[in-house]
Design a protein around this motif. Structure first.
Motif, mmCIF file in Angstrom:
data_model
loop_
_atom_site.group_PDB
_atom_site.id
_atom_site.type_symbol
_atom_site.label_atom_id
_atom_site.label_comp_id
_atom_site.label_asym_id
_atom_site.label_seq_id
_atom_site.Cartn_x
_atom_site.Cartn_y
_atom_site.Cartn_z
ATOM 1 N N VAL A 30 0.833 -1.209 0.000
ATOM 2 C CA VAL A 30 0.000 0.000 0.000
ATOM 3 C C VAL A 30 0.867 1.258 0.000
ATOM 4 C CG1 VAL A 30 -1.599 1.355 1.415
ATOM 5 C CG2 VAL A 30 -2.032 -1.070 1.016
ATOM 6 N N GLU A 31 1.967 1.225 0.769
ATOM 7 C CA GLU A 31 2.849 2.390 0.853
ATOM 8 C C GLU A 31 3.737 2.539 -0.380
ATOM 9 O OE1 GLU A 31 5.062 2.078 4.455
ATOM 10 O OE2 GLU A 31 3.462 2.969 5.677
ATOM 11 N N GLY A 32 3.835 1.495 -1.211
ATOM 12 C CA GLY A 32 4.676 1.552 -2.395
ATOM 13 C C GLY A 32 6.084 1.035 -2.179
ATOM 14 N N ALA A 33 6.383 0.553 -0.940
ATOM 15 C CA ALA A 33 7.711 -0.007 -0.697
ATOM 16 C C ALA A 33 7.911 -1.276 -1.521
ATOM 17 C CB ALA A 33 7.885 -0.308 0.795
ATOM 18 N N LEU A 34 6.820 -1.997 -1.769
ATOM 19 C CA LEU A 34 6.837 -3.122 -2.711
ATOM 20 C C LEU A 34 6.028 -2.692 -3.924
ATOM 21 C CD1 LEU A 34 6.241 -6.201 -0.352
ATOM 22 C CD2 LEU A 34 8.320 -5.692 -1.657
ATOM 23 N N PRO A 35 6.679 -2.308 -5.012
ATOM 24 C CA PRO A 35 5.959 -1.754 -6.164
ATOM 25 C C PRO A 35 5.257 -2.814 -6.984
ATOM 26 C CG PRO A 35 8.300 -1.871 -6.637
ATOM 27 C CD PRO A 35 8.138 -2.271 -5.190
ATOM 28 N N SER A 36 4.377 -2.370 -7.864
ATOM 29 C CA SER A 36 3.687 -3.278 -8.773
ATOM 30 C C SER A 36 4.695 -4.113 -9.553
ATOM 31 C CB SER A 36 2.830 -2.476 -9.760
ATOM 32 O OG SER A 36 1.808 -1.785 -9.085
ATOM 33 N N GLY A 37 4.452 -5.418 -9.639
ATOM 34 C CA GLY A 37 5.324 -6.306 -10.377
ATOM 35 C C GLY A 37 6.469 -6.893 -9.578
ATOM 36 N N ALA A 38 6.673 -6.421 -8.350
ATOM 37 C CA ALA A 38 7.774 -6.946 -7.536
ATOM 38 C C ALA A 38 7.545 -8.415 -7.217
ATOM 39 C CB ALA A 38 7.901 -6.147 -6.239
ATOM 40 N N ALA A 39 8.593 -9.217 -7.338
ATOM 41 C CA ALA A 39 8.503 -10.639 -7.039
ATOM 42 C C ALA A 39 8.452 -10.849 -5.530
ATOM 43 C CB ALA A 39 9.701 -11.380 -7.621
ATOM 44 N N LEU A 40 7.613 -11.794 -5.104
ATOM 45 C CA LEU A 40 7.471 -12.150 -3.693
ATOM 46 C C LEU A 40 7.864 -13.613 -3.547
ATOM 47 C CD1 LEU A 40 4.027 -10.407 -3.128
ATOM 48 C CD2 LEU A 40 6.257 -9.561 -2.385
ATOM 49 N N ARG A 41 9.169 -13.856 -3.373
ATOM 50 C CA ARG A 41 9.692 -15.227 -3.341
ATOM 51 C C ARG A 41 9.543 -15.806 -1.934
ATOM 52 N NH1 ARG A 41 12.960 -12.169 -6.683
ATOM 53 N NH2 ARG A 41 13.083 -12.954 -8.836
ATOM 54 N N GLN A 42 8.921 -16.972 -1.862
ATOM 55 C CA GLN A 42 8.597 -17.557 -0.567
ATOM 56 C C GLN A 42 9.849 -17.842 0.265
ATOM 57 O OE1 GLN A 42 5.742 -20.759 -0.526
ATOM 58 N NE2 GLN A 42 4.578 -19.889 -2.234
#
Length: 223
Positions: A30-42
């Motif tokens: 929500v804050e943009g620290a993780l931008p659109s398209g950023a990978a979220l690797r488990q």
């Protein structure tokens, strides 16, 4: 008397590890620290949070249901892009849910609740940190719906406020949008203070429709 206090059941859901991880990731998106398209690797998230992959996977699935994460069967999880079509869908659902909640709640709103709602609007006006406006905005709306007598309805509304949060936070810093939004909030509050449920609902409907159009247009410009 608080109408909600008289409802049986609907106890608060226990907070799990997945819930806590999900909340941290939700705030970062929500804050943009993780931008659109950023990978979220488990694996990376498990190492970061110090837990196994299972609560990470559960948190990502929950964020997927909120529209914040997309999960590909072979490529993994990514932060979902901001989408004008999605905001229109969210606001269409919000309109149905929130109009019903306000219609039910308005006759039962006490002077104390209305005063607290007015104080929230004053806090929005005085708040220098635009990141706080989204939470204060949601709190204002929630107060006006708080006496609807239907906790399930309120939970659905909260879920759609959360889904819209990153859009709202990104755009509430626009002075023109912020000013219009606050004017509409005060008109809605005034109608509630006068016991005019129909008038409050009319303002709310226009408020949500204008918000949907403004946000969708702005998001299209951001993409």
């Amino acid at each position: 008397m608080d109408r909600m206090a008289a409802l049986p059941g609907m106890n608060a859901k226990p907070v799990t590890i997945a819930d806590r991880i999900g909340e941290t990731l939700r705030e970062a998106i929500v804050e943009g620290a993780l931008p659109s398209g950023a990978a979220l690797r488990q694996d990376e998230l498990a190492a970061r949070f110090g837990f196994s992959r299972m609560p990470i996977r559960d948190a990502l699935r929950q964020l997927e249901t909120e529209g914040l994460v997309t999960i590909h069967p072979t490529k993994g999880a990514f932060v979902a892009p901001m989408d004008a079509a999605e905001i229109r869908e969210i606001y269409a659902i919000r309109e149905v849910l929130e109009i019903e909640a306000l219609r039910l709640s308005c006759p039962w709103l006490t002077g104390e609740t209305l005063q607290e709602a007015a104080r929230l609007l004053d806090r929005i006006d005085a708040e220098p940190n635009a990141a706080r406006w989204g939470a204060l905005n949601a709190a204002f709306h929630s107060l006006l719906y708080s006496q609807c007598g239907n906790r399930r309805l309120l939970h659905l509304i909260d879920a759609h406020h959360a889904a819209a949060d990153r859009y709202v936070r990104a755009l509430l810093s626009d002075p023109d949008y912020h000013g219009r939004s606050q004017s509409e909030h005060r008109a809605m509050l005034s109608a509630c203070e006068h016991g005019d449920a129909d008038g409050a609902v009319t303002v709310l409907r226009a408020h949500l429709r204008e918000g949907s159009q403004t946000l969708a247009a702005a998001v299209q410009g951001l993409i």
